[in-house]
Design an enzyme around this catalytic site. Structure first.
Site: not given
Length: 522
Positions: A62, A89-90, A178, A180, A232-238, A378
């Site tokens: 943080g 870390c924090y 970190h 991660e 949109s045709g992008g990965v997310d919306s598709s 993603k």
């Protein structure tokens, strides 16, 4: 859609969010290990955490200093739930402070790559080799100066005496670095060791996510709800569209908005991509005029994003009415969108930039929002797409920002500048594909800068635009390294753009990583 996670029967690890920009990345790394990870804010009631019956806790990093007035601190009971705890870390400072140790401001800060020296291969360094230098990623300006009773130090760095600590009796680990982020190569081994300490059977999978997501979509939409998806045709919306359609069938209608801010031939490619793939035909909204009008004279990136977001809403509202109305709007929002806008669970994360698809809809639309991918990264969405039977050519398209070319044109957005960038960007993509590098890169694109430079063409002076090429390698978009493209590829890109795209006489290459830069320039 409620941000409250569905009460699943599988085992659970809780990530307590203290405001780190990469908190969700911790959860993602744990999910990769087959463990369901859920994030809760640091001020969540202890009863809420107990009710989830976690088998382990991870305390995130943080931006605060633990000794500052008002710094975020959890309920003291958090460290006495009888389950293993890892502080990062924090989160390390939270453990030290709560159990009687001491944290102070460091004389020498550590930001970026550092070298860890393992003193003892135990606790958080179980998978590390004693005495062997280990590259890690640090991001801190404070330090532990006194350990609580029962703790021992198992690793240090040049500027950090207590880089990794352990209390075996209470099963509490703490690390200053970190694990991660990909910049810590052995970080995954540390997290896997912690998962082993917790005793997880690793019962979480993408198949399980699909089943749960479909159930949540059906519960959210109900048996008769009509849903509109901005595709949109992008990965997310598709992927979001395919997932929602699997849940509710032909009650989903997908709308593609041609906002004039798209890549070259984008509209034709999207129409071809979804031809015959949806139960209802794709609806296309030609809205270039509206979007360019609201962007006229605008140079501030935040204003651009907000105006684009508002115009998207207006276009969807109009289309929804034309389709007979809709009760819900699907958005392909991912966690990186959310964490850069505001902490996903209401925690203390710092805002980096506003995303046009984050924050809900205006009341006049009288529509709910369905965001089935809101807590995925993603690469998880791509795995989801493959699991849903989508073709790899669709799933592996490079990310494209919701505001489109507007945030890749620094300064005012005009049709002429969009057309200029479209042509240059097409050259970049073509050369990258020709070199066989497309799948190796997370993103590659051009950025039109708000400056002009002097050049010489045909023995004559030119004073034209400058284009920056941005190519990055990443697995999650939360961190990214600039791609070391071969000089001959960069040379071909530069030569073709300068020769083929009238209006550009200089090409630069962006060699910034994220952090400290972001992937997009705006």
């Amino acid at each position: 859609m409620s941000n409250e996670p569905q009460r699943n029967e599988h085992q659970r690890l809780i990530v307590v969010d203290f405001g780190s920009q990469v908190t969700q990345l911790i959860a993602r790394r744990i999910r990769e290990l087959g463990v369901y990870a859920e994030i809760v804010p640091c001020d969540a009631p202890i009863e809420r955490i107990k009710a989830r019956n976690p088998m382990g806790l991870i305390l995130s990093g943080g931006p605060s200093s633990i000794y500052d007035e008002g710094s975020p601190k959890p309920n003291p009971e958090l460290l006495s739930l009888g389950v293993p705890v890892l502080g990062i870390c924090y989160g390390l400072y939270v453990i030290v402070d709560a159990l009687g140790g001491k944290v102070e401001r460091a004389e020498s800060r550590e930001y970026g790559a550092a070298e860890l020296t393992v003193d003892s291969a135990e606790g958080p360094t179980t998978a590390f080799e004693v005495g062997k230098p280990e590259p890690v990623w640090m991001s801190h300006g404070d330090k532990v100066v006194a350990l609580p009773d029962g703790f021992s130090t198992v690793a240090h760095s040049e500027h950090c005496q207590h880089a990794a600590i352990v209390d075996h009796e209470r099963q509490i680990w703490g690390v200053q670095f970190h694990p991660e982020v990909t910049h810590t190569p052995r970080g995954a081994a540390l997290l896997e060791a912690f998962v082993g300490l917790c005793g997880f059977s690793r019962d979480w999978s993408m198949t399980m996510f699909i089943e749960e997501a479909i159930a949540k979509i059906r519960e959210r939409v109900g048996p008769t709800g009509r849903v509109l998806c901005g595709l949109s045709g992008g990965v997310d919306s598709s992927v979001a569209a395919v997932l929602v359609e699997r849940a509710i069938g032909d009650r989903l209608h997908c709308v593609f908005v041609d906002n004039g801010l798209l890549r070259k031939n984008e509209r034709a490619e999207v129409e071809a991509m979804f031809d015959g793939r949806l139960k209802n035909p794709l609806v296309v909204a030609d809205a270039e005029t509206e979007f360019l009008a609201v962007l006229a004279g605008v140079t501030d990136p935040e204003v651009k994003r907000k105006r684009i977001g508002a115009t998207f809403i207006d276009v969807f509202d109009t289309k929804a009415k034309g389709l007979g109305g809709a009760d819900f709007l699907v958005q392909g929002t991912l966690y990186p969108d959310v964490i850069e806008s505001v902490s996903i669970k209401g925690g203390p994360s710092k805002t980096i930039k506003t995303h046009h698809n984050v924050g809900g809809l205006p009341a006049h639309m009288n529509m709910g929002v369905v965001e089935p991918l809101r807590e995925l990264f993603k690469d998880e969405v791509r795995r989801l797409g493959i699991s849903l039977g989508m073709p790899e050519s669709m799933v592996w398209r490079h990310p494209f920002p919701g505001p489109g070319l507007a945030v890749r044109i620094l300064g005012e957005v005009t049709k002429a500048r969009c057309d200029l960038l479209r042509e240059a960007d097409a050259v970049i993509i073509e050369e990258i594909r020709e070199a066989g590098l497309y799948r190796k890169l997370w993103q590659v694109f051009g950025v039109l800068l708000p400056v002009q430079s002097v050049g010489v063409m045909g023995d004559a002076r030119t004073y034209e635009n400058v284009l920056a090429v941005r190519a990055v390698e990443s697995t999650d978009a939360m961190t990214a390294d600039w791609a070391k493209l071969p000089y001959e590829v960069l040379g071909r890109i530069s030569n073709r753009i300068i020769n083929e795209v009238r209006g550009i006489n200089r090409v630069c290459y962006d060699i910034s990583s994220k952090p400290p830069a972001t992937i997009e320039w705006e």
